[in-house]
Design an enzyme around this catalytic site. Structure first.
Site, PDB file in Angstrom:
ATOM      1  N   ASP A 177       0.905  -1.148   0.000  1.00  0.00           N
ATOM      2  CA  ASP A 177       0.000   0.000   0.000  1.00  0.00           C
ATOM      3  C   ASP A 177       0.942   1.194   0.000  1.00  0.00           C
ATOM      4  OD1 ASP A 177      -1.580   2.219   0.692  1.00  0.00           O
ATOM      5  OD2 ASP A 177      -3.103   0.865   1.484  1.00  0.00           O
ATOM      6  N   HIS A 178       1.102   1.820  -1.150  1.00  0.00           N
ATOM      7  CA  HIS A 178       2.199   2.788  -1.252  1.00  0.00           C
ATOM      8  C   HIS A 178       1.988   4.007  -0.351  1.00  0.00           C
ATOM      9  CE1 HIS A 178      -0.550   4.475  -4.212  1.00  0.00           C
ATOM     10  NE2 HIS A 178       0.070   5.622  -4.047  1.00  0.00           N
ATOM     11  N   HIS A 240      -5.997   2.696   1.209  1.00  0.00           N
ATOM     12  CA  HIS A 240      -5.207   3.814   1.745  1.00  0.00           C
ATOM     13  C   HIS A 240      -5.876   4.473   2.958  1.00  0.00           C
ATOM     14  CE1 HIS A 240      -3.266   3.053  -1.952  1.00  0.00           C
ATOM     15  NE2 HIS A 240      -4.034   3.786  -2.714  1.00  0.00           N
TER      16      HIS A 240
END
Ligand code: NAD
Length: 488
Positions: A177-178, A240
Site C-alpha cells: 500500500d504505497h 489507503h
C-alpha cells in the site's frame, strides 16, 4: 552501506508499473549502494524481447535519474528477460533454470523476491506453478510482493489470499500500500508515541473528530477500464484511507516491530463495526464528476466509460470506532477525482477549551486546536493554537505553527517504491498490510458497496469538476454541527 543480495523475478516485466516505478526504484537502491554486484533481475512477460532490448527498456526508464550513462548501463546488465506465458508450465522450468544459474553467477545466497506486477487474475496460476515447478529457493529467503487491488470484495480478496498462500506463508507475503511508504504517514508513529503533549491527548477525552482527505485534481485518465470496475470506494478508501485510520487510531504497539504493529492495527480495524443498510445511507455519500465549459469532460463522457455509469468518483463518509479510546469521535473521510487541488491531509480537531474566561473578538467562541498532517503535495504539519492578538487588545486570536519538511532533504529522500523495496530486501514488514487488516476493511467496505450496488443510480450525487464534491458531503458534517477544515 551494506549490499543486499537477491534475485528479483518480476512477472509483468514489460508493463507500466515495472517501467515507471520498479526499475527506477531498483536503480535508486543501486545508486545508494544497497544493490551493487550481487543482484539480478529476471523480467518475464509475453513479448518476445531479447536481453539487449530489455536493457534498453530499463535504461529508458532511468531518463532523468542521477548517475552516468556508464553506471546505468552497468545496472541494466543485471537484467535478464524471459518471454513467458504465465499459464504455460514449461516456462517455469526454464525460469527455474535461469534463476539457479543467476543465483550461482551473482552469489545471491538463494534469496528470491517474486514481484506480481500483473493483473491479479494471474496470481493463482503463478503461485501454483512457482510451487509445482520448484521455483522457491531451498536456501535463503523467498518473498512475494503483491500490488493493489487486493480483491474487489472480501470473498475475492480471501480467494486471492488463499491462492497465493498455496506457495507463500503470511510471513513471506508483502502486500503493497504505497501510502504506507509516504513520509508523513510514516511520521504518524513518531509523532504519536514520542511526544507526550500529543500522546496524552490522543483520545475521545480531547479529540473531537478526525478528518482524512485524499483529493486528486485529475480525472480517470487512462485507468478507465479498471476504474469502471472499482470506483473510489475500492480504489482509495478500502486500502489507503483504512490504513491511515489504523495508523492514527491503533493502540500503542507493545514493541516497534511488524508483528506488534500489525496486531495493534488489526485490533482497531476490527473495532469499526460494519454498517447496516440504513446506516450506510446516513453515513456515506457518493458522487460523480460532471464537466462543462473549461471543466473538461464529465466522467460519463470519458473514453471507455459507460454513458450511464453509476461508478463513484467521489466518496465521503463517517466511520466510528467502537472502543474506549475512540467511542464518540467521528472519523470523516473523503476522496475524489477532479477536486480543486491534489491534496492528501489529515486534520485532527480537538475539543474547544471549556469555560473560557478570556475575551475574544466579538465574543466569538475560542477556536479549537487542529493538528494537520500534510501528506502531499507539500509535506509537513500545522498546529492551530490560540494566543493574544498583537497590540493593545487582549482578545484571544488563533495562530498556526507551521512545520514544512526540508525540501532539500525531501528531494534526497528515496521515492516510496524505493523505500518499500528496501524494506522488502531487509525483511521489514512494518510498511505492508497484513491479511487480517485487509479482511477487516473489506468487511466494512462490502456493507457500503452492497447498498450502493442495490441502489444503482439512486443516491449518486453529481458534482461539478474542480469543486470539493457534492453538498451532501458538507451535510454529513453540518448535521453534527461540524465543518470540513480543508475547504479547497
Ligand atoms: P500492464 O498492463 O502495463 O502490464 C501487465 C504486464 O503483464 C505486461 O508486462 C504484460 O506483458 C504481462 N502479461 C499479461 N498477460 C500475460 C500472460 N498471460 N503471461 C505473461 N505475461 C503477461 O499493467 P501495470 O499497470 O504494470 O499493472 C500491473 C499490476 O500492478 C496490476 O495488478 C495493477 O493493478 C498494479 N498496479 C499498477 C500501478 C501502476 O502505476 N501501473 C500502480 C498500482 C498498482
Amino acid at each position: 552501506m551494506t549490499e543486499e543480495r537477491a534475485l528479483f523475478i518480476i512477472f509483468g516485466g514489460s508493463g507500466d508499473l515495472a517501467q515507471r516505478k520498479l526499475y527506477p526504484a531498483l536503480y535508486g537502491l543501486y545508486f545508494q549502494g544497497r544493490l551493487a554486484k550481487h543482484f539480478a533481475v529476471i523480467g518475464t512477460a509475453r513479448r518476445p524481447w531479447t536481453d539487449d532490448h530489455y536493457h534498453e527498456v530499463v535504461k529508458q526508464s532511468l531518463v532523468g535519474a542521477p548517475g552516468s550513462a556508464h553506471q546505468k548501463t552497468e545496472f541494466a546488465e543485471h537484467f535478464y528477460y524471459q518471454s513467458h506465458d504465465v499459464t504455460d508450465a514449461a516456462h517455469y522450468v526454464t525460469l527455474q533454470k535461469l534463476a539457479s544459474k543467476l543465483n550461482l553467477q551473482y552469489q545471491l545466497d538463494g534469496n528470491r523476491i517474486f514481484y506480481m506486477a500483473m493483473a491479479p487474475r494471474f496470481f493463482a496460476t503463478i503461485a501454483e506453478h512457482v510451487k509445482s515447478e520448484q521455483l522457491l529457493s531451498p536456501d535463503g529467503y523467498n518473498r512475494l510482493i503483491v500490488e493493489k487491488p487486493f480483491g474487489r470484495d472480501y470473498a475475492s480478496a480471501k480467494q486471492l489470499n488463499d491462492d497465493i498462500s498455496q506457495a507463500f506463508s503470511e510471513e513471506q507475503i508483502y502486500r503493497i500500500d504505497h501510502y504506507l511508504g509516504k513520509e508523513m504517514v510514516q511520521d504518524i508513529m513518531p509523532l504519536r508515541f514520542t511526544n507526550p503533549f500529543l500522546e496524552n491527548v490522543w483520545s475521545n477525552q480531547f479529540i473531537d473528530n478526525i478528518q482524512i482527505t485524499l483529493a486528486e485534481d485529475i480525472g480517470v485518465e487512462e485507468r478507465a477500464g479498471y476504474y469502471e470496475t472499482a470506483g473510489a470506494l475500492r480504489d482509495m478508501v478500502q486500502n489507503h484511507i483504512f490504513q491511515i485510520i489504523a495508523m492514527l487510531t491503533m493502540e500503542k504497539p507493545s514493541r516497534y516491530d511488524a508483528t506488534a504493529i500489525h496486531e495493534a492495527k488489526r485490533a482497531v480495524l476490527a473495532a469499526i463495526k460494519p454498517y447496516t443498510p440504513a446506516q450506510v445511507h446516513t453515513n456515506f455519500v457518493r458522487g460523480q464528476y460532471v464537466g462543462g465549459d473549461n471543466l473538461g469532460l464529465s466522467y460519463r463522457e470519458e473514453d471507455n466509460i459507460a454513458a450511464d455509469s453509476t461508478v463513484e468518483t467521489y466518496v465521503a463518509g463517517r466511520v466510528d470506532i467502537d472502543n474506549d479510546r475512540w467511542r464518540g469521535v467521528p472519523i470523516y473521510l473523503r476522496t475524489g477525482k477532479k477536486m480543486p487541488a491534489k491534496t492528501s491531509r489529515i486534520d485532527i480537531v480537538f475539543k474547544p477549551t471549556k469555560d473560557n474566561i478570556l475575551p475574544t473578538t466579538g465574543n466569538a467562541p475560542v477556536r479549537a486546536n487542529v493538528v494537520t498532517l500534510i501528506i502531499e503535495p507539500d509535506t509537513g504539519m500545522h498546529i492551530t493554537l490560540n494566543g493574544k492578538e498583537i497590540g493593545v487588545s487582549d482578545a484571544v486570536s488563533p495562530f498556526t505553527l507551521d512545520h514544512a519538511l526540508d525540501k532539500d532533504e525531501l528531494a534526497k529522500a528515496p521515492e516510496a517504491y524505493q523505500r518499500l523495496l528496501l524494506n522488502i530486501l531487509e525483511g521489514n514488514k512494518l510498511t505492508f498490510t497484513h491479511w487480517d487488516e485487509l479482511a477487516a476493511s473489506w468487511h466494512f467496505i462490502d456493507a457500503v458497496r452492497n447498498v450502493w450496488d442495490n441502489d444503482k443510480a439512486d443516491g449518486l450525487a453529481f458534482y461539478p469538476s474542480e469543486t470539493m464534491g457534492p453538498k451532501q458531503a458538507d451535510e454529513l458534517l453540518s448535521r453534527d454541527y461540524r465543518t470540513w477544515i480543508w475547504q479547497g
